[in-house]
Design an enzyme around this catalytic site. Structure first.
Site, PDB file in Angstrom:
ATOM      1  N   GLU A   1      -1.789  -1.917  -4.116  1.00 53.98           N
ATOM      2  CA  GLU A   1      -3.128  -1.330  -4.061  1.00 53.98           C
ATOM      3  C   GLU A   1      -3.049   0.187  -3.965  1.00 53.98           C
ATOM      4  O   GLU A   1      -2.498   0.739  -3.015  1.00 53.98           O
ATOM      5  CB  GLU A   1      -3.916  -1.863  -2.866  1.00 53.98           C
ATOM      6  CG  GLU A   1      -5.355  -1.342  -2.867  1.00 53.98           C
ATOM      7  CD  GLU A   1      -6.055  -1.485  -1.528  1.00 53.98           C
ATOM      8  OE1 GLU A   1      -7.033  -0.750  -1.312  1.00 53.98           O
ATOM      9  OE2 GLU A   1      -5.630  -2.329  -0.719  1.00 53.98           O
ATOM     10  N   GLY A   2      -3.612   0.866  -4.953  1.00 56.68           N
ATOM     11  CA  GLY A   2      -3.586   2.318  -4.986  1.00 56.68           C
ATOM     12  C   GLY A   2      -4.557   2.944  -4.013  1.00 56.68           C
ATOM     13  O   GLY A   2      -5.295   2.271  -3.284  1.00 56.68           O
TER      14      GLY A   2
ATOM     15  N   GLY B   1     -20.566  -6.570   0.740  1.00 55.56           N
ATOM     16  CA  GLY B   1     -20.487  -7.105   2.092  1.00 55.56           C
ATOM     17  C   GLY B   1     -19.476  -8.207   2.288  1.00 55.56           C
ATOM     18  O   GLY B   1     -19.340  -8.732   3.400  1.00 55.56           O
TER      19      GLY B   1
ATOM     20  N   LYS C   1       0.869  -1.174   0.000  1.00 52.94           N
ATOM     21  CA  LYS C   1       0.000   0.000   0.000  1.00 52.94           C
ATOM     22  C   LYS C   1       0.907   1.225   0.000  1.00 52.94           C
ATOM     23  O   LYS C   1       1.497   1.577   1.024  1.00 52.94           O
ATOM     24  CB  LYS C   1      -0.903   0.001   1.240  1.00 52.94           C
ATOM     25  CG  LYS C   1      -1.899   1.149   1.290  1.00 52.94           C
ATOM     26  CD  LYS C   1      -3.048   0.944   0.319  1.00 52.94           C
ATOM     27  CE  LYS C   1      -4.089   2.049   0.466  1.00 52.94           C
ATOM     28  NZ  LYS C   1      -5.246   1.828  -0.432  1.00 52.94           N
TER      29      LYS C   1
END
Length: 258
Positions: free
Chosen positions: A109-110, A202, A37
């Site tokens: 992950e951007g 969900g 990240k």
């Protein structure tokens, strides 16, 4: 695919859960997975970040976060307001390569969309992907408005010569409306790339064991899963258009009823 960049068409559309699903499938196949990240915004120093959540859900072996900024803003803006050093595209690329040396798959992950600024120089996730020569998996929402954002993201990737793996719907609704149903057919056209999965809304709230058991059914074979785009699209295909002035479901002489 040693390194895959996961980007979204916007924020809060399911990137973290999609990243976790890809990681879960790869981990179940015996691959060692690391999650990177580049910039985590909007949480405090002692809170769990997106990379931690991916590891919790998927069982991936490692996570790395390059920068954390307290306000829920674009990384460059959040870093400036916090008086902290920003994370640059070159730093992201270097960290991803280092992880790739000891892991089979690195998922980057951007934050937000593809062209959100990391720093004052205008560096973006797209720049990091270009430096890495890594393909980008685009996460998109299901409903109205997604086609334009998906097409713009795809156009930006093509302009930079970056490969797009495909599109995954980040949160497929339990009761999809007409726009979501139609978008299953229209998203690949807007993206110029295949639809590679749909993660049920969900899913991030599932127990990790349940999440890992189900993840392969949300992703297509290109991502290691069993999800079938044609079958899924057929199941949710919208019905025919009713003639003007006729309520949907009404019986009209000479018009076939679905």
């Amino acid at each position: 695919m040693g390194i895959v960049v996961v980007s979204g068409t916007g924020t809060e559309i399911g990137k973290t859960v999609v990243t976790a699903a890809v990681a879960a499938v790869a981990t179940a196949a015996g691959r060692s997975v690391a999650v990177l990240k580049p910039a985590q915004t909007g949480i405090g120093p002692d809170e769990r970040g997106d990379a931690d959540e991916v590891v919790r859900l998927s069982g991936a072996v490692a996570s790395t976060e390059l920068g954390r900024f307290p306000e829920p803003l674009a990384p460059g803006t959040a870093a400036r307001r916090a008086g902290l050093a920003p994370v640059g595209a070159l730093e992201v690329a270097e960290a991803a390569r280092k992880l790739a040396a000891s892991h089979d798959l690195v998922l980057v992950e951007g934050a937000g969309g593809l062209l959100v600024r990391f720093d004052a120089e205008g560096g973006t996730l797209a720049d990091a992907a270009a430096l890495l020569g890594a393909p980008v998996l685009v996460v998109a929402p299901a409903g109205l408005g997604t086609l334009n954002a998906t097409a713009l993201t795809a156009e930006a990737l093509r302009a930079r010569g970056i490969e797009q793996l495909g599109v995954v719907v980040g949160s497929w609704p339990a009761a999809p409306d007409l726009a979501a149903r139609c978008n299953l057919a229209d998203l690949p056209e807007a993206a110029g790339a295949p639809l590679l999965g749909a993660v049920p809304e969900g899913s991030g709230a599932l127990d990790p064991a349940e999440f890992r058991a189900a993840a392969g059914g949300w992703l297509g074979p290109a991502l290691g899963g069993t999800w079938d785009a044609a079958e899924f699209g057929g199941r949710f295909a919208p019905g025919p258009v009713a003639p003007w002035g006729v309520a949907p479901g009404s019986v009209v002489p000479g018009v076939a009823t679905p």
